[in-house]
Design a protein around this motif. Sequence first.
Motif, PDB file in Angstrom:
ATOM      1  N   SER A 225      -7.104  14.990  20.203  1.00 24.43           N
ATOM      2  CA  SER A 225      -7.914  14.046  21.024  1.00 24.43           C
ATOM      3  C   SER A 225      -7.792  12.378  20.711  1.00 24.43           C
ATOM      4  CB  SER A 225      -9.065  14.562  21.584  1.00 24.43           C
ATOM      5  OG  SER A 225      -9.792  13.669  22.153  1.00 24.43           O
ATOM      6  N   VAL A 226      -7.985  12.935  19.315  1.00 27.48           N
ATOM      7  CA  VAL A 226      -7.972  11.674  18.260  1.00 27.48           C
ATOM      8  C   VAL A 226      -7.313  10.998  17.630  1.00 27.48           C
ATOM      9  CG1 VAL A 226      -9.111  11.294  16.033  1.00 27.48           C
ATOM     10  CG2 VAL A 226     -10.124  12.606  17.412  1.00 27.48           C
ATOM     11  N   PHE A 227      -5.955  11.332  17.466  1.00 25.95           N
ATOM     12  CA  PHE A 227      -4.829  10.718  17.031  1.00 25.95           C
ATOM     13  C   PHE A 227      -3.632  10.583  17.702  1.00 25.95           C
ATOM     14  CE2 PHE A 227      -7.121  12.496  13.539  1.00 25.95           C
ATOM     15  CZ  PHE A 227      -7.820  11.443  12.840  1.00 25.95           C
ATOM     16  N   LEU A 228      -3.769  11.230  18.840  1.00 22.81           N
ATOM     17  CA  LEU A 228      -2.520  11.561  19.303  1.00 22.81           C
ATOM     18  C   LEU A 228      -3.465  10.836  21.254  1.00 22.81           C
ATOM     19  CD1 LEU A 228      -0.074  14.308  19.013  1.00 22.81           C
ATOM     20  CD2 LEU A 228       0.202  12.025  18.113  1.00 22.81           C
ATOM     21  N   GLY A 229      -3.948   9.550  21.772  1.00 24.60           N
ATOM     22  CA  GLY A 229      -4.834   8.811  22.488  1.00 24.60           C
ATOM     23  C   GLY A 229      -3.629   8.253  23.055  1.00 24.60           C
TER      24      GLY A 229
END
Length: 242
Positions: A225-229
Amino acid sequence: MAASQVTLKLLIDTESKKVLFAEAGKDLVDFLFYLLSLPVATVTKLLKKKGEVGCLTDLYKSLENLNQTYMQPNQNKTSLLNPKSSLNANGLPLLLSDNHDQTTAVKFYLCSNSNHVSDVLNTMCPCGYRITRALTFVNSDGAANSSTTAGTTTVEGGFVRGVVTYMVMDNLEVKPMSTISSITLLNEFGVKDVGSLKEKIVVLGIDEGLKLLKASLECKNVLTSVFLGNIDVEYEEVADPN
């Protein structure tokens, strides 16, 4: 001073577009474990600028707006709105900019008419006076880095040892890193094409730390969720073990 940035290496399955796990050092793991000690009010205060935290944001704002005259004489809004973590945060990385009060010394106050002490300013003392004289409590644990009496061994700050590489799962589960555990996980994830696996090194600052905290309360795939938005990112090829 706590580190303002830490790095970790993500292993990404480009077919399923998710982070399988990350290789991380002591600094990130210490930060993640420290999050467990944060009081609910502190978490709400940190995240309310990033968006709503359920109805806790409204509850927090209602206390902020409540006049002190409605509080009991021995209670103070500050102690509820800005509670302290029970753990010493000195030396931990990614301490959030809005939360620097977590690193200050614990404050105590003495009644000017007696020896009664409180950790809340202006508390009504049993003798009838307000407790207003500021004292400073010095923790007997000492600094984050301390030496044994023999002077041969140094105790690191934080929670985990720094000589180990850790595996952080997408749901923030933490375990020591090993080749066998990595291969086992690939089998569990059903990865059949090693060519679909890519590596990406990311740098975490204050903003990413807040995003990790917020995502940990909302979903089970925190790293994804945080890094592959934004999925259109550059990857590095994973070395073929053969």
